[in-house]
Write an enzyme that holds these catalytic residues in place. Structure first.
Site, mmCIF file in Angstrom:
data_model
loop_
_atom_site.group_PDB
_atom_site.id
_atom_site.type_symbol
_atom_site.label_atom_id
_atom_site.label_comp_id
_atom_site.label_asym_id
_atom_site.label_seq_id
_atom_site.Cartn_x
_atom_site.Cartn_y
_atom_site.Cartn_z
ATOM 1 N N GLY A 51 -38.807 -14.917 -29.372
ATOM 2 C CA GLY A 51 -38.204 -16.204 -30.546
ATOM 3 C C GLY A 51 -38.702 -17.657 -29.196
ATOM 4 O O GLY A 51 -39.549 -18.241 -30.078
ATOM 5 N N ASN B 44 -39.768 -18.199 -26.897
ATOM 6 C CA ASN B 44 -41.093 -17.627 -26.029
ATOM 7 C C ASN B 44 -42.167 -17.895 -26.683
ATOM 8 O O ASN B 44 -43.256 -18.833 -26.502
ATOM 9 C CB ASN B 44 -41.573 -16.238 -25.294
ATOM 10 C CG ASN B 44 -40.782 -15.677 -24.400
ATOM 11 O OD1 ASN B 44 -39.329 -16.532 -23.691
ATOM 12 N ND2 ASN B 44 -40.453 -14.392 -24.128
ATOM 13 N N ASP C 7 -49.212 -9.235 -15.036
ATOM 14 C CA ASP C 7 -47.536 -8.669 -15.370
ATOM 15 C C ASP C 7 -48.150 -9.076 -17.710
ATOM 16 O O ASP C 7 -48.553 -10.301 -18.330
ATOM 17 C CB ASP C 7 -46.874 -10.456 -15.265
ATOM 18 C CG ASP C 7 -45.652 -9.749 -16.311
ATOM 19 O OD1 ASP C 7 -45.259 -8.607 -17.303
ATOM 20 O OD2 ASP C 7 -44.206 -10.685 -15.655
ATOM 21 N N GLY D 176 -47.976 -9.635 -25.627
ATOM 22 C CA GLY D 176 -46.972 -10.758 -27.819
ATOM 23 C C GLY D 176 -46.983 -12.168 -28.337
ATOM 24 O O GLY D 176 -47.290 -12.926 -29.097
ATOM 25 N N ASP D 177 -45.537 -12.313 -26.983
ATOM 26 C CA ASP D 177 -45.454 -13.805 -26.875
ATOM 27 C C ASP D 177 -46.333 -15.005 -27.513
ATOM 28 O O ASP D 177 -46.081 -15.372 -28.344
ATOM 29 C CB ASP D 177 -44.177 -14.360 -26.731
ATOM 30 C CG ASP D 177 -43.123 -13.575 -26.765
ATOM 31 O OD1 ASP D 177 -43.109 -12.435 -27.446
ATOM 32 O OD2 ASP D 177 -42.529 -12.974 -25.458
ATOM 33 N N SER E 190 -46.816 -18.070 -17.948
ATOM 34 C CA SER E 190 -47.522 -17.729 -18.242
ATOM 35 C C SER E 190 -48.347 -18.237 -19.511
ATOM 36 O O SER E 190 -48.856 -18.042 -19.586
ATOM 37 C CB SER E 190 -47.744 -15.937 -17.976
ATOM 38 O OG SER E 190 -47.341 -15.778 -18.940
HETATM 39 O O1 RIB Z 1 -41.889 -10.208 -25.303
HETATM 40 C C1 RIB Z 1 -40.724 -10.544 -24.393
HETATM 41 C C2 RIB Z 1 -39.500 -10.441 -24.169
HETATM 42 O O2 RIB Z 1 -38.858 -9.815 -24.711
HETATM 43 C C3 RIB Z 1 -38.786 -11.380 -22.813
HETATM 44 O O3 RIB Z 1 -39.214 -12.402 -22.673
HETATM 45 C C4 RIB Z 1 -37.255 -10.581 -23.054
HETATM 46 O O4 RIB Z 1 -36.660 -11.622 -23.047
HETATM 47 C C5 RIB Z 1 -37.647 -9.697 -24.718
HETATM 48 O O5 RIB Z 1 -37.008 -10.436 -25.300
#
Ligand code: RIB
Length: 316
Positions: A56, A58, A260, A265-266, A305
């Site tokens: 969330g 992120n 990495d 996805g975030d 990133s």
């Molecule tokens: O999507 C990556 C995230 O998934 C990481 O930051 C970790 O905390 C998990 O929530």
């Protein structure tokens, strides 16, 4: 892409998109390893960092970096990890007025990243599971004033359902990133305008085994049968597929060197939500998402990133 207002000089000026993110914050413990451990194996890390994370938070930072007004709704504990979270939101301009401080440890995410950029993540929800219906309802006016709701599955079903109900009531576009994947009731899915799984999550949601060999078009059709409006399937380095039942749009991802994949996805979801809020076409929304996802995998860890607009290659 975007809503505009004329200013006094007659120039067009875009109003920032408003994105509400209801979700998790996790303190991240990230280790770089030569390979991911198999059961019973101890692996020696080459590097280790304590970093802010949680899907969330992120995604809220991703949206803010791309120019949106981002409003985060979540829970953290009364501990030093929460201080890191508030520092992050402050620095990134994420509105944290609707974050509750509760009597639970701040959530934890333990992340291993191997040399080819693949990862393994274990999360311990802690305070994130204290985000309940009541706490989300307390943020209803903030959520209701946004263009898009973006939520994930690192909080309780109650929190996700309450957020989706508020957004549906107030006419926001609802984006559900079903990560980590779990079975979801039809009553929830029918209010989801955009479901954004990766392929593993999509297979789980479709009731398949996570490593089933099935093509993206079949998967997206199976997910649409669950009652969601549009399926946006992310395909990693192969781009994304958007399926709204009448048209299927597929875009490729920019070719980049992978360091990495954590948080790709975030980055995709934050960018997708911003583009949607700005009135982009379906193709533009997934191209913008893929460009952000690709930019994010070129750097170790998640927050460093997440790209700004100038970092994005939207030429596909
Ligand atoms: O999507 C990556 C995230 O998934 C990481 O930051 C970790 O905390 C998990 O929530």
């Amino acid at each position: 892409m975007g809503s505009t207002d004329g200013d006094d000089n007659g120039d067009e000026e875009r109003e920032p998109a408003k994105v509400a993110v209801v979700g998790s914050y996790n303190a991240g413990y990230v280790a770089e390893v030569p390979h991911l451990p198999v059961p019973g194996e101890t692996v020696t890390a080459t590097n280790y960092e304590e970093v802010p994370g949680g899907k969330g938070s992120n995604q809220a930072v991703a949206a803010a970096r791309l120019g949106a007004d981002a409003y985060f709704v979540g829970c953290v504990g009364r501990d030093r990890r929460a201080e890191t979270a508030y520092d992050l939101w402050d620095r990134e301009g994420v509105d944290a007025t609707n974050v509750a401080v509760v009597d639970e440890q701040t959530g934890l995410g333990i992340v291993f990243v191997e040399e080819d950029g693949e990862n393994e993540i274990v999360v311990s929800p802690g305070a994130n599971h204290k985000l309940d219906r009541e706490r989300v309802r307390a943020a209803a006016d903030t959520i209701g004033a946004c263009d898009v709701l973006l939520t994930q599955l690192e909080t309780s079903d109650d929190a996700v359902e309450a957020a989706v109900e508020i957004a549906a009531d107030r006419g926001l576009d609802v984006v559900l990133n079903p990560a980590p994947a779990r079975e979801l009731p039809e009553s929830l899915l029918q209010h989801v305008d955009f479901l954004t799984p990766n392929e593993t999550e999509a297979r789980t949601l479709a009731g398949r085994s996570p490593d089933d060999d099935v093509d993206p078009e079949t998967l997206s059709a199976e997910l649409r049968d669950l009652g969601v409006g549009t399926v946006v399937l992310t395909l990693g380095g192969d781009g994304a597929l958007l399926d709204d039942g009448t048209e299927r749009v597929r875009v490729s991802a920019p070719d980049v060197e992978v360091v990495d994949t954590t948080g790709a996805g975030d980055a995709f979801n934050g960018a997708f939500a911003v583009a949607l809020a700005e009135g982009a076409t379906p193709e533009e929304t997934i191209r913008f998402g893929c460009a952000a996802g690709a930019a994010s995998v070129t750097t170790f860890d998640v927050i460093p990133s997440l790209p700004s607009r100038g970092d994005l290659d939207v030429t596909g």
